[in-house]
Design a protein around this motif. Structure first.
Motif, short mmCIF file in Angstrom:
data_model
loop_
_atom_site.label_atom_id
_atom_site.label_comp_id
_atom_site.label_asym_id
_atom_site.label_seq_id
_atom_site.Cartn_x
_atom_site.Cartn_y
_atom_site.Cartn_z
N MET A 1 9.46 1.67 -1.66
CA MET A 1 8.55 2.60 -2.41
C MET A 1 7.31 3.00 -1.42
SD MET A 1 6.65 2.06 -5.99
CE MET A 1 5.38 0.91 -5.43
N ARG A 2 7.07 4.28 -1.47
CA ARG A 2 6.10 4.74 -0.66
C ARG A 2 4.64 4.81 -1.49
NH1 ARG A 2 7.32 9.10 4.23
NH2 ARG A 2 8.93 7.37 4.56
N ILE A 3 3.79 4.13 -1.12
CA ILE A 3 2.38 3.94 -1.71
C ILE A 3 1.14 4.56 -1.08
CG2 ILE A 3 2.23 1.75 -1.30
CD1 ILE A 3 0.78 1.42 -4.00
N ALA A 4 0.27 5.31 -1.67
CA ALA A 4 -1.02 5.79 -0.93
C ALA A 4 -2.11 5.12 -1.49
CB ALA A 4 -1.14 7.33 -1.06
N ILE A 5 -3.09 4.60 -0.91
CA ILE A 5 -3.99 3.77 -1.19
C ILE A 5 -5.31 4.60 -0.54
CG2 ILE A 5 -5.46 1.81 -1.06
CD1 ILE A 5 -2.60 0.53 -0.95
N ILE A 6 -6.27 4.79 -1.85
CA ILE A 6 -7.35 5.60 -1.25
C ILE A 6 -8.62 4.47 -1.69
CG2 ILE A 6 -9.02 7.63 -1.59
CD1 ILE A 6 -6.55 9.07 -2.51
N ASP A 7 -9.58 4.25 -0.78
CA ASP A 7 -10.81 3.37 -1.21
C ASP A 7 -12.12 4.40 -0.85
OD1 ASP A 7 -12.66 1.66 -1.15
OD2 ASP A 7 -12.32 0.45 0.85
N LEU A 8 -12.41 4.66 -1.95
CA LEU A 8 -13.82 5.47 -2.12
C LEU A 8 -15.11 4.67 -1.82
CD1 LEU A 8 -11.64 6.87 -3.94
CD2 LEU A 8 -13.49 8.45 -4.41
N GLU A 19 4.92 1.94 3.33
CA GLU A 19 6.32 1.73 2.79
C GLU A 19 6.31 0.54 2.30
OE1 GLU A 19 9.48 3.68 1.72
OE2 GLU A 19 9.15 4.57 3.83
N THR A 20 6.74 0.16 1.06
CA THR A 20 6.96 -1.11 0.68
C THR A 20 8.59 -1.65 0.42
OG1 THR A 20 6.61 -0.65 -1.56
CG2 THR A 20 4.74 -1.33 -0.09
N LYS A 21 8.86 -2.88 0.52
CA LYS A 21 10.09 -3.23 0.06
C LYS A 21 10.06 -4.69 -0.12
CE LYS A 21 14.87 -2.89 1.34
NZ LYS A 21 15.99 -2.31 2.48
N GLY A 22 10.16 -4.90 -1.25
CA GLY A 22 9.98 -6.44 -1.80
C GLY A 22 8.46 -6.68 -1.45
N ASP A 23 8.38 -7.99 -0.74
CA ASP A 23 7.02 -8.38 -0.28
C ASP A 23 6.55 -7.88 0.92
OD1 ASP A 23 8.56 -10.00 0.84
OD2 ASP A 23 7.64 -11.95 0.48
N GLN A 24 7.50 -6.93 1.54
CA GLN A 24 7.22 -6.55 2.97
C GLN A 24 6.46 -5.16 3.02
OE1 GLN A 24 7.94 -8.50 5.72
NE2 GLN A 24 8.09 -10.01 3.80
N PHE A 25 5.84 -4.58 3.84
CA PHE A 25 5.25 -3.44 3.80
C PHE A 25 5.22 -3.05 5.46
CE2 PHE A 25 1.59 -6.44 4.53
CZ PHE A 25 0.76 -5.63 5.44
N LYS A 26 5.22 -1.73 5.63
CA LYS A 26 5.00 -0.84 6.69
C LYS A 26 3.81 0.08 6.79
CE LYS A 26 7.25 1.48 10.42
NZ LYS A 26 8.50 2.35 10.81
N ILE A 27 2.96 -0.06 7.61
CA ILE A 27 1.80 1.14 7.47
C ILE A 27 2.19 2.23 8.19
CG2 ILE A 27 -0.61 1.96 7.91
CD1 ILE A 27 -1.31 -1.25 7.53
N LEU A 28 2.28 3.32 7.40
CA LEU A 28 2.75 4.68 7.99
C LEU A 28 1.73 5.41 8.47
CD1 LEU A 28 5.25 5.89 5.30
CD2 LEU A 28 5.91 4.38 7.42
N TYR A 29 0.58 5.41 7.83
CA TYR A 29 -0.70 6.47 8.17
C TYR A 29 -1.84 5.71 7.68
CZ TYR A 29 -3.61 10.55 7.95
OH TYR A 29 -4.71 11.40 8.09
N LYS A 30 -2.88 5.81 8.41
CA LYS A 30 -4.26 5.71 7.83
C LYS A 30 -5.29 6.43 8.69
CE LYS A 30 -5.16 1.19 10.60
NZ LYS A 30 -5.60 -0.06 10.46
#
Length: 304
Positions: A1-8, A19-30
């Motif tokens: 799953m691809r998730i976007a997180i915004i911290d205001l 990009e998340t898969k199970g309990d693993q993640f890869k940061i694509l952009y920040k």
């Protein structure tokens, strides 16, 4: 799953796409943008019109980026500046209407919990520690050990608040400094009581100002360390103290010229320094570690 997180945040808006898969993640952009939502009248609990506009403009740009990454889920969290502002709900409503982003305004307790989850993900918590996150509107403290969160609290003593209320001199005068320290002392009594019982051995600084402290030291020592890719950074205590003395004694222009300084933090770093040094001294802690993982990584951790 691809998730976007915004911290205001009160000073900075952050966007992270992973990009998340199970309990693993890869940061694509920040990215992050110094929106300065708390500019001008944070202590009057108002988002001023220019800051309001900057915030909406930034979130529109974030929305375009999110669309280009074909994100499945967006989690946007607003903290102190929005939750304390009389027009905070207007900002949330306008963001939904103009940028198509649904914002959740979280409490100080929820903020502290998410910061803990982020710091835990970095691997920085090895022993009984006090986590500290210095925002523009609030400062969160979390007492924890390697297994669990013990105690947490959010205080409305953020760097933008204290700067607008107390910081009137350049370089900072003893009068301004003492006013800030007296205010901090009065606000943090319950923190010191709980730390007296639990005796944390280490202070973990969550991103923000602590990244700037680290960058200043890295640049001064010409070290081959990249804070942008590091999860944690252990401070040499002597280097840290020497750097903070320099920051407190410097003028605005002198701080601006320090290698590693970012414009957003030129003045607020003085407030961050005073709070951090007061806490370290009061708790007799001389172990200081940076976790570059903070609230946004805590939000990501809850999605894994």
């Amino acid at each position: 799953m691809r998730i976007a997180i915004i911290d205001l945040g009160t000073n900075t808006f952050h966007l992270l796409i992973a990009e998340t898969k199970g309990d693993q993640f890869k940061i694509l952009y920040k990215t992050n943008v110094p929106v300065k939502l708390g500019e001008g009248r944070i202590n009057d609990n108002i988002i001023i019109p220019t800051a309001f506009e900057r915030g909406i403009h930034t979130l529109k740009a974030f929305h375009k980026t999110i669309l280009s990454y074909h994100v499945d889920k967006v989690k946007a969290t607003a903290t102190s500046a929005v939750r304390s502002a009389e027009n905070g709900k207007d900002f949330v409503r306008e963001t939904k209407k103009l940028a198509d982003i649904e914002i959740e305004t979280i409490t100080g307790d929820e903020e502290a919990e998410l910061i803990y989850e982020g710091v835990k993900l970095s691997g920085a918590i090895q022993e009984k520690s006090l986590i500290m996150d210095i925002g523009g509107g609030s400062v969160e403290f979390i007492l924890c050990d390697a297994e669990k969160l013990i105690w947490k609290k959010s205080y409305n003593i953020g760097a933008a608040r204290l700067m607008q209320q107390f910081f009137k001199s350049d370089s900072i005068s003893d009068e301004d400094k003492n006013a800030i320290l007296n205010h901090i002392q009065n606000q943090l009594e319950d923190l010191f009581e709980v730390c007296e019982i639990h005796q944390p051995k280490k202070l973990i600084g969550s991103a923000g100002a602590f990244e700037t402290f680290a960058e200043l030291i890295i640049q001064k020592n010409k070290s081959n360390i990249d804070i942008l890719t590091a999860k944690t950074y252990e401070f040499d205590y002597g280097d840290y103290i020497a750097t903070t003395i320099q920051l407190i004694n410097a003028t605005h222009d002198e701080r601006m010229k320090m290698p590693g300084m970012i414009p957003l933090r030129v003045d607020m770093i003085v407030i961050a320094t005073l709070i951090t040094n007061y806490v370290l001294g009061r708790l007799k802690i001389n172990k200081l570690v940076l976790s570059t993982y903070d609230l946004k990584m805590g939000v990501l951790a809850t999605q894994l």
